[in-house]
Design an enzyme around this catalytic site. Sequence first.
Site, short mmCIF file in Angstrom:
data_model
loop_
_atom_site.label_atom_id
_atom_site.label_comp_id
_atom_site.label_asym_id
_atom_site.label_seq_id
_atom_site.Cartn_x
_atom_site.Cartn_y
_atom_site.Cartn_z
N ASP A 158 0.55 -1.19 0.12
CA ASP A 158 -0.30 0.05 -0.36
C ASP A 158 0.70 1.02 0.11
O ASP A 158 2.41 1.26 -0.36
CB ASP A 158 -0.87 -0.20 0.91
CG ASP A 158 -0.34 0.25 2.73
OD1 ASP A 158 -0.39 1.32 3.05
OD2 ASP A 158 -0.21 -0.77 3.06
N GLU A 526 2.37 -10.19 0.10
CA GLU A 526 2.26 -8.78 -0.14
C GLU A 526 4.38 -8.36 -0.23
O GLU A 526 4.18 -9.80 0.79
CB GLU A 526 1.79 -8.28 1.34
CG GLU A 526 1.54 -6.78 1.31
CD GLU A 526 1.35 -5.87 2.01
OE1 GLU A 526 0.83 -4.38 2.39
OE2 GLU A 526 0.65 -6.38 3.12
#
Length: 544
Positions: A158, A526
């Site tokens: 992110d 991730e």
Amino acid sequence: MNTLSTPDHRHIAVNQIGYATEGAKIAIFSGEAHGFRVINEETGAMVYTGKSGKAIVDKPSGAIVHVADFSGVRTAGRYHLEGDDGNVSASFVIGDKPYGELQQGLLKAFYYYRCGVELTGEFAGPWAHGACHTAEGIVYGQPELTLDSCGGWHDAGDYGKYSGPGAKAIADLLLAYELYPTAFAVSIPLPESDGKTPDVLLECKVELDWLFKMQEPGTGGVYHKLTTLNFPGLDVMPEEDNAELYFSPVSATATGDFAGVMAMAARVYEPYDQGYARQCLTAAEAAWSWLQQHPEAPGFMNPPGISTGEYGDDTDQDERYWAAAELYRTTGEAVYHEAVQALAQLSFPKYSLGWADMGGYGTLTYLLTGESATEKGLYTSLKQGLLAEADRLVRQSREDGYRISLLEEDYIWGSNMLVLNNAMLLLAAEHFSGETAYAACALDHLHYLMGRNVLDISYVTGFGDRPVMHPHHRPSVGDGVADPVPGLVSGGPDRGLHDEYVAEHLQGKPAAQCFADHDLSYSTNEVTIYWNSPAVFVTARFNM
């Protein structure tokens, strides 16, 4: 045993980058034992034959494995293994320093994480994008107060930016440079490359410059993080993420990490830019003053309305310990030495290198200060403890089918960080003891990362025969480029199955198989800066 279900799974796992010419060369066979041969791919010649060893039942991976040793191959070239059953391994090289390009790629990844600037085609290639997150940020709880928030690195998949994890990433890179400076002689290059200051220091400066902006004006305390209120969609490019940014409140853990990394930077940058070094030290001292004025600050929790990554940490003793050790090593002032000795008596992990448990950085810093400048009893105790922890990791690795130090319960969210942090600790033990067996064990951890694992996958995008292709990383999802941004370390298997995708698809899998190369799997696939940073440290050791 739960067997692998991938139709094209290869039963011979190797480091998909390669092996050093004079070093040990080991492949891992899963399933049945077989004879094997090593083939030179350029000539087609068979250069070595052997037979895989006795069976080991490896509970974490759910496989029966056999070691295949081909260390006798010492001629540089590109090779693969073939089993008598027709199985073929990934292609790999044997060479003098086979991890040079890998180290460069792992370090270049930090350029791709940059925030607030345009990534141009000259340096970013097809992964170029416009400047992002250039607006001022709002100080949470003070809506009328906005501050410059531009710069630094995005933390992960992110676009949040976090003081503590950022400090851990910088610390790994600066430690790598301090211990293995010759590994950073070759330029990446970066837009700032000048042939004078090593690129690793130029890249760390990007994050350090942003961290200065996280120090609260007038107090010395450090804001915990800078994020939007919520995460953007998975396909949103950074320059399209225009939601308001918020500085979350000051925390003791962020302030301690800031003091530690700034004191460290003051020492490392002094030969290159004395003015910048003084700025770092002044900021570190201000942060230390805040810590002294807030001896019992509460742990950080997300304030109401903010749902981005919390990075909560209830204990700040380890961060204070690291800060005191760095300030003492940099300044030599007795007040910091007294603080180190007092904090070392408290009960917190002294050998951990994770973002939540930073005590290992304090220990390494104190030991690097040198025996003559430290208290003899504490120095001896910390060194003995470090070597005992490294010995424990070696013992665990010897019992593991894939030769790494993770137990079944260690395959947690971000397990590859444990793999790499453990490798770092092993290399620190080598540094302080001179025992090369620790480095050999650390190298086994790099072999695992690069493909010598039960899934036969390289956990670094863009590197290896079968690298991760679909990381949970917004730019890689949203840029329309088939290949992901290269050089990113994936989180790795998570036996807790903490996201919806793996909870649906991986029930019943053994711990080391709880991984999905899918962009929806944020708990296994991730990427983050502080998984890349220990990987840079480890590869640097083997590129000296």
